[in-house]
Design a protein around this motif. Structure first.
Motif, PDB file in Angstrom:
ATOM      1  N   HIS A  40      17.832 -53.088   2.205  1.00  0.00           N
ATOM      2  CA  HIS A  40      19.225 -53.412   1.895  1.00  0.00           C
ATOM      3  C   HIS A  40      19.747 -54.545   2.777  1.00  0.00           C
ATOM      4  O   HIS A  40      19.541 -54.561   3.987  1.00  0.00           O
ATOM      5  N   VAL A  41      20.417 -55.508   2.153  1.00  0.00           N
ATOM      6  CA  VAL A  41      21.009 -56.639   2.875  1.00  0.00           C
ATOM      7  C   VAL A  41      22.472 -56.827   2.485  1.00  0.00           C
ATOM      8  O   VAL A  41      23.076 -57.835   2.806  1.00  0.00           O
ATOM      9  N   GLY A  42      23.039 -55.847   1.795  1.00  0.00           N
ATOM     10  CA  GLY A  42      24.415 -55.943   1.332  1.00  0.00           C
ATOM     11  C   GLY A  42      25.421 -55.642   2.426  1.00  0.00           C
ATOM     12  O   GLY A  42      25.084 -55.501   3.603  1.00  0.00           O
ATOM     13  N   SER A  43      26.670 -55.506   2.033  1.00  0.00           N
ATOM     14  CA  SER A  43      27.762 -55.356   2.992  1.00  0.00           C
ATOM     15  C   SER A  43      27.951 -53.930   3.497  1.00  0.00           C
ATOM     16  O   SER A  43      28.584 -53.720   4.523  1.00  0.00           O
ATOM     17  N   GLU A  44      27.394 -52.927   2.803  1.00  0.00           N
ATOM     18  CA  GLU A  44      27.555 -51.542   3.235  1.00  0.00           C
ATOM     19  C   GLU A  44      26.525 -51.208   4.308  1.00  0.00           C
ATOM     20  O   GLU A  44      25.346 -51.010   4.017  1.00  0.00           O
ATOM     21  N   ALA A  45      26.980 -51.105   5.538  1.00  0.00           N
ATOM     22  CA  ALA A  45      26.060 -50.963   6.669  1.00  0.00           C
ATOM     23  C   ALA A  45      25.243 -49.677   6.614  1.00  0.00           C
ATOM     24  O   ALA A  45      24.089 -49.648   7.043  1.00  0.00           O
ATOM     25  N   GLU A  46      25.797 -48.599   6.083  1.00  0.00           N
ATOM     26  CA  GLU A  46      25.117 -47.307   6.086  1.00  0.00           C
ATOM     27  C   GLU A  46      24.164 -47.114   4.899  1.00  0.00           C
ATOM     28  O   GLU A  46      23.369 -46.181   4.887  1.00  0.00           O
ATOM     29  N   ALA A 341      15.029 -42.230  19.070  1.00  0.00           N
ATOM     30  CA  ALA A 341      15.479 -43.031  20.211  1.00  0.00           C
ATOM     31  C   ALA A 341      14.656 -44.307  20.362  1.00  0.00           C
ATOM     32  O   ALA A 341      15.137 -45.298  20.938  1.00  0.00           O
ATOM     33  N   CYS A 342      13.430 -44.302  19.834  1.00  0.00           N
ATOM     34  CA  CYS A 342      12.570 -45.493  19.891  1.00  0.00           C
ATOM     35  C   CYS A 342      12.779 -46.412  18.687  1.00  0.00           C
ATOM     36  O   CYS A 342      12.037 -47.387  18.511  1.00  0.00           O
ATOM     37  N   GLY A 343      13.756 -46.099  17.845  1.00  0.00           N
ATOM     38  CA  GLY A 343      14.086 -47.006  16.747  1.00  0.00           C
ATOM     39  C   GLY A 343      13.481 -46.647  15.410  1.00  0.00           C
ATOM     40  O   GLY A 343      13.365 -47.507  14.534  1.00  0.00           O
ATOM     41  N   ALA A 365       7.761 -41.019  10.574  1.00  0.00           N
ATOM     42  CA  ALA A 365       8.684 -41.945  11.230  1.00  0.00           C
ATOM     43  C   ALA A 365       8.468 -43.352  10.680  1.00  0.00           C
ATOM     44  O   ALA A 365       7.334 -43.833  10.645  1.00  0.00           O
ATOM     45  N   VAL A 366       9.553 -43.986  10.247  1.00  0.00           N
ATOM     46  CA  VAL A 366       9.504 -45.344   9.703  1.00  0.00           C
ATOM     47  C   VAL A 366      10.409 -46.226  10.556  1.00  0.00           C
ATOM     48  O   VAL A 366      11.582 -45.897  10.781  1.00  0.00           O
ATOM     49  N   LYS A 367       9.869 -47.335  11.021  1.00  0.00           N
ATOM     50  CA  LYS A 367      10.604 -48.235  11.919  1.00  0.00           C
ATOM     51  C   LYS A 367      11.845 -48.789  11.231  1.00  0.00           C
ATOM     52  O   LYS A 367      11.793 -49.252  10.098  1.00  0.00           O
ATOM     53  N   ARG A 368      12.977 -48.697  11.913  1.00  0.00           N
ATOM     54  CA  ARG A 368      14.214 -49.248  11.376  1.00  0.00           C
ATOM     55  C   ARG A 368      14.209 -50.773  11.517  1.00  0.00           C
ATOM     56  O   ARG A 368      13.632 -51.323  12.457  1.00  0.00           O
ATOM     57  N   THR A 369      14.873 -51.427  10.592  1.00  0.00           N
ATOM     58  CA  THR A 369      14.968 -52.892  10.694  1.00  0.00           C
ATOM     59  C   THR A 369      16.006 -53.313  11.719  1.00  0.00           C
ATOM     60  O   THR A 369      15.929 -54.410  12.275  1.00  0.00           O
ATOM     61  N   GLU A 370      16.990 -52.438  11.973  1.00  0.00           N
ATOM     62  CA  GLU A 370      18.025 -52.733  12.969  1.00  0.00           C
ATOM     63  C   GLU A 370      17.819 -51.843  14.194  1.00  0.00           C
ATOM     64  O   GLU A 370      17.520 -50.658  14.064  1.00  0.00           O
ATOM     65  N   PRO A 371      17.989 -52.395  15.401  1.00  0.00           N
ATOM     66  CA  PRO A 371      17.813 -51.590  16.620  1.00  0.00           C
ATOM     67  C   PRO A 371      18.880 -50.499  16.722  1.00  0.00           C
ATOM     68  O   PRO A 371      19.956 -50.608  16.140  1.00  0.00           O
ATOM     69  N   VAL A 372      18.561 -49.429  17.468  1.00  0.00           N
ATOM     70  CA  VAL A 372      19.519 -48.348  17.678  1.00  0.00           C
ATOM     71  C   VAL A 372      19.858 -48.261  19.161  1.00  0.00           C
ATOM     72  O   VAL A 372      19.087 -48.678  20.019  1.00  0.00           O
ATOM     73  N   ALA A 373      21.053 -47.721  19.442  1.00  0.00           N
ATOM     74  CA  ALA A 373      21.446 -47.456  20.827  1.00  0.00           C
ATOM     75  C   ALA A 373      20.993 -46.042  21.163  1.00  0.00           C
ATOM     76  O   ALA A 373      21.513 -45.073  20.595  1.00  0.00           O
TER      77      ALA A 373
END
Length: 406
Positions: A40-46, A341-343, A365-373
Motif C-alpha cells: 500500500h502506498v495510499g494516504s491511509e497509513a493503517e 520490536a525488530c520491525g 513474521a514478515v518484515k514491515r516496510t516502515e520502521p517501528v518504534a
C-alpha cells in the motif's frame, strides 16, 4: 482513469491493461478465486492490503472487498461493474502489488517506485472442482501432483498419482506453500531478484524441494534454496535428488542453525526446532535481514523452568498439561513481541503438523516496510517477564548482544 494511471509508461500501461483484462475474464467466467492488493502506498497509513473474493448477494454476482488495517477489517460488497472499476482505481495508485488467483491462472503484477512493471503469469490446471460463488470451493492446491520431485520423494507413484499413505504429507506441503505464498505477497521481496531461502532441519526435503519448485516453476523467480540438516545421510539423499531432478539453485548442507549462518537471507524456515534452537533460528533470521521468518516451535523448557505463576493461578496449574500450555503460550508470545520490536508484522497460529504430532503452531513474521518504534513493545515484554518472574529469555539475550533491539 486516475492521474497516476494516465502517466504510466507505455509498457506499464500495457501490463496493467493485460492484468485488468485477466481479472475481468476471471470474474465473467466465474473462475476468480481471490485477488489480493498489497504494498500500500495510499494516504491511509493503517491500511495494509485489500482481499477481494466473489460472492452472491440476493442471487446477484458481486465482489467482496476486505480492507485489512493493522487493527481491524472493513468489508465492502460491490456489484461487478463497480467492483472492477474500483480495482482499476486502486492499482497502481494505492497498491503497487496485485496477486490474482483463478482456476487456471496465478498472476502477479508489481510496480516499482518509478512505475516500471513486472508481470508474472503461471497457467496451471488447478486441482479443484468448478466452484460456485458461495463457500463450497474445493481447497486450492499450490503445487501439482505431476511435479517430478514428488515422485522421487515417494509422495506420488510413477503415474503421478498420490500414494494414499502420503495424503497427509501432501496436504501439509500445500498448506506450507499456501502460508509462504501469502507471506511473500505481503513482504517487501521482489520476484525479479533472487530469493534466498534457508530451511533449517530440512529432513528428507519435502518442504525444501516444494518451496524451490514453487519459486522456480510457479512464480518463475530465481530461488536460491539451502536445506540444512544434521543427519548426513539425509543431506546426501537430498543433494543426489536435487542433481538428478535438475533443481538448479537447490543445495543441502550438513549442520544446524548454530553452525550454518548465512550473512544475507530473504526467507528463514525452522520447523520443530527444540526449545532454544527456535530462538537461535529467529535470531539468525533477524540478523541476516530475512524478510520472512517461518518457525514452528517445539518444547519450551527454558521458560517453563523459570515461571513463577501467581498464587491465584495455582489451582489451574496444578495439572502438568496446563503448566506446559502456559509455558508454551508465554514463550511464543515473548518471541512474537520481540519480532514485532525488530520491525516484523507477526502472527501466531495453528498449522498442520509436519511430523504427524500435535506440535502444530507456527510463528510467521514478515518484515514491515516502515520502521517501528520498539519502546512500547519492549516495555510490554518486561512487564510480561516480571509478571511470571522470568529473568532470562534466549532470543532477547541474542538480539541484545547484537544490538538488534534498539
Amino acid at each position: 482513469m486516475s492521474e497516476t494511471t494516465q502517466s504510466l509508461p507505455p509498457a506499464a500501461a500495457d501490463d496493467l491493461a493485460e492484468f485488468l483484462g485477466l481479472v475481468d475474464s476471471g470474474v465473467s467466467q466465474d473462475s476468480l478465486v481471490k485477488l489480493v492488493l498489497a504494498k500500500h502506498v495510499g494516504s491511509e497509513a493503517e491500511l495494509q492490503r485489500v482481499i477481494i473474493k466473489p460472492l452472491l448477494i440476493k442471487a446477484q454476482p458481486s465482489l467482496s472487498f476486505v480492507y485489512r488495517y493493522k487493527t481491524r477489517d472493513i468489508t465492502k460488497n460491490l456489484p461487478l461493474a463497480e467492483a472492477l472499476a474500483r480495482v482499476a482505481e486502486l492499482v497502481p495508485e494505492s497498491f503497487k502489488n496485485a496477486h490474482l488467483l483463478t482456476l487456471t491462472d496465478e498472476v502477479q503484477l508489481e510496480f516499482s517506485k518509478k512505475n516500471k512493471t513486472t508481470l508474472f503469469r503461471n497457467k496451471a490446471q488447478r486441482e479443484r472442482e468448478v466452484p460456485t460463488a458461495g463457500h463450497d470451493r474445493e481447497k486450492k492446491r499450490y503445487l501439482e501432483l505431476s511435479r517430478p520431485f514428488l515422485t522421487d520423494l515417494g509422495v506420488t507413484n510413477k503415474q503421478h498419482e498420490l500414494i494414499p499413505a502420503m495424503s497427509r504429507k501432501w496436504k501439509q506441503i500445500n498448506k506450507f506453500i499456501e502460508v509462504f505464498s501469502h507471506a511473500l505477497t505481503s513482504s517487501p521481496l521482489k520476484l525479479d531478484q533472487p530469493i534466498r531461502v534457508a530451511d533449517f532441519g530440512s529432513g528428507k526435503g519435502y518442504l525444501t524441494f516444494a518451496i524451490h519448485d514453487y519459486l522456480r516453476n510457479t512464480l518463475q523467480a530465481e530461488g536460491c534454496v539451502t536445506g540444512v540438516e544434521l543427519r548426513e545421510d539425509m543431506v546426501t539423499l537430498c543433494n543426489n535428488a536435487a542433481a538428478r531432478l535438475d533443481h538448479p539453485g537447490l543445495t543441502f548442507q550438513h549442520g544446524d542453525v548454530r553452525t550454518v549462518a548465512p550473512t544475507e537471507l530473504d526467507v528463514m524456515i525452522a520447523l520443530h526446532a527444540c526449545d532454544i534452537a527456535t530462538d537461535y533460528a529467529i535470531h539468525m533470521g533477524v540478523r541476516s535481514g530475512a524478510a520472512i521468518i517461518m518457525c514452528s516451535p517445539c518444547c519450551h523448557k527454558q521458560i517453563r523452568l523459570q515461571i513463577q505463576s501467581p498464587g491465584l493461578l495455582k489451582p489451574m496449574l496444578q495439572y502438568g498439561l496446563h503448566m506446559g500450555q502456559q509455558a508454551e503460550m508465554v514463550t511464543d508470545s515473548l518471541r512474537a513481541l520481540l519480532l514485532e520490536a525488530c520491525g516484523y508484522e507477526t502472527k501466531v497460529f495453528e498449522f498442520i503438523s509436519l511430523e504427524h504430532t500435535n506440535k502444530n503452531k507456527m510463528i510467521l513474521a514478515v518484515k514491515r516496510t516502515e520502521p517501528v518504534a520498539p519502546a512500547q513493545l519492549l516495555a510490554r515484554i518486561q512487564e510480561l517477564k516480571a509478571f511470571y518472574g522470568i529473568t532470562e529469555q534466549c532470543l532477547e539475550n541474542l538480539l541484545q548482544a547484537d544490538g538488534l533491539l534498539g
